[in-house]
Design an enzyme around this catalytic site. Structure first.
Site, PDB file in Angstrom:
ATOM      1  N   LYS A  52       0.841  -1.203   0.000  1.00 22.34           N
ATOM      2  CA  LYS A  52       0.000   0.000   0.000  1.00 22.34           C
ATOM      3  C   LYS A  52       0.878   1.256   0.000  1.00 22.34           C
ATOM      4  CE  LYS A  52      -3.801  -2.487   2.141  1.00 22.34           C
ATOM      5  NZ  LYS A  52      -4.547  -2.855   3.353  1.00 22.34           N
ATOM      6  N   GLN A  96      -4.728  -1.583   9.586  1.00 24.97           N
ATOM      7  CA  GLN A  96      -4.587  -2.904   8.961  1.00 24.97           C
ATOM      8  C   GLN A  96      -5.121  -3.989   9.895  1.00 24.97           C
ATOM      9  OE1 GLN A  96      -3.342  -3.470   5.732  1.00 24.97           O
ATOM     10  NE2 GLN A  96      -4.071  -5.539   6.094  1.00 24.97           N
ATOM     11  N   ASP A 119     -11.351   2.435   4.025  1.00 27.54           N
ATOM     12  CA  ASP A 119     -11.653   1.012   3.881  1.00 27.54           C
ATOM     13  C   ASP A 119     -13.163   0.773   3.798  1.00 27.54           C
ATOM     14  OD1 ASP A 119      -9.462  -0.669   3.643  1.00 27.54           O
ATOM     15  OD2 ASP A 119      -9.017  -0.639   5.792  1.00 27.54           O
TER      16      ASP A 119
END
Ligand code: NAP
Length: 284
Positions: A52, A96, A119
């Site tokens: 990422k 994460q 997200d």
């Protein structure tokens, strides 16, 4: 021979478009930035976060990763999220998952400001996805829809079967396919006679987390097969949820692992971060 749905190539197009948008925003004095929180030592999570970071750098998005030890307290983690929520220079926040044992994922997801939730895990964004008026798309399902679009595979009217009902993949995948007028069935570990259902699928999405779980006898000839899995086989080699070698000759189209869904997920994350920057700067 099935058509290979090349997520690596398609994501490169998406990322190039994101880069152009980031450059255009820079000309208007708007910079785009992502904060990534990584707790603990999970090797897969470290790899995902590195990918990422690299993708952000290539697109001109500033990213900063907060690497915290596995024994970080929930209080400290939530305090960091609050600081990032309040920081006007941060457009997107991503924590994460999975978090180390003892940390409450739901509490962390709920703490991220919905406007910075790139997200799309926050209840507000999940609700918006359900209603169909979303700003942020859930990265993996939206990446899959983008891949289907690129190859002009229209889910409308098609029978789609999603194996898996997680909040991050299965459920939002079903919802996005429904928004595209597909007829959707969601299967899970309690589904009886799974193969009888998967064999009816024009588009089969596997998000199970079990190496080579989907075998050729579970697939209808000519189906489009989307493999979300990022698994390790008995030799520790990366593989998907689909037995690619056996299923590929039977399918019309199939995603490889790696190089299928994974790169599309990251490309969508970049898109969401740009969307966040635009929204926060009144540009959308
Ligand atoms: P998850 O939360 O573990 O969910 C797995 C789902 O599979 C659950 O709904 C489970 O059912 C179902 N399942 C398990 N065994 C089954 C069986 N025998 N028959 C039918 N269904 C079964 O996993 P996830 O987070 O959705 O991730 C799934 C996979 O995608 C993993 O390999 C993950 O690494 C990968 N992934 C890849 C990306 C990417 O960008 N490529 C992104 C996210 C995830 P129950 O609900 O009944 O337990």
């Amino acid at each position: 021979m099935a058509t290979i749905l090349d997520g690596k190539a398609v994501s490169a197009h998406v990322k190039a478009e994101v880069k152009r948008e980031v450059e255009a925003l820079a000309k208007q004095g708007v910079s785009v930035s992502l904060a990534v929180i990584l707790v603990g030592d999970d090797p897969a999570s470290h790899t995902y976060v590195r990918n990422k970071e690299k993708a952000c750098a290539e697109a001109g998005i500033r990213s900063k990763t907060y690497r915290l030890p596995a024994d970080t307290t929930e209080q400290a983690l939530l305090a960091l999220v609050e600081t990032l929520n309040a920081d006007k220079a941060v457009n997107g926040i991503l924590c994460q998952l999975p978090l180390p044992k003892g940390l409450n994922e739901a509490a962390v997801i709920a703490a991220v400001s919905p406007e910075k939730d790139v997200d799309a895990f926050h209840a507000v964004n999940v609700g918006r996805i359900m209603l169909g008026n979303y700003a942020f798309l859930p990265c993996t399902p939206a990446g899959i829809v983008e891949l289907l679009d690129y190859y002009r595979i229209d889910p409308a009217g098609k029978r789609c079967v999603v194996i898996g009902r997680s909040n991050i993949v299965g459920k939002p995948m079903a919802m996005l396919l429904l928004h595209r007028d597909a007829t959707v069935t969601v299967c899970h570990s309690k589904t009886e006679d799974l193969a009888a259902i998967t064999k009816t699928a024009d588009i089969l999405v596997a998000a199970v987390g079990k190496p080579r779980f989907v075998t050729a006898d579970m697939v209808k000839p000519g189906a489009v097969v989307i493999d979300v899995g990022m698994d390790r086989d008995e030799n520790g080699k990366l593989c998907g949820d689909v037995d690619f070698a056996a299923v590929e000759p039977k399918a019309a189209c199939i995603t490889p692992v790696p190089g299928g869904v994974g790169p599309m997920t990251i490309a969508t994350l970049l898109k969401n971060t740009v969307t966040a920057a635009k929204l926060q700067n009144g540009l959308r």
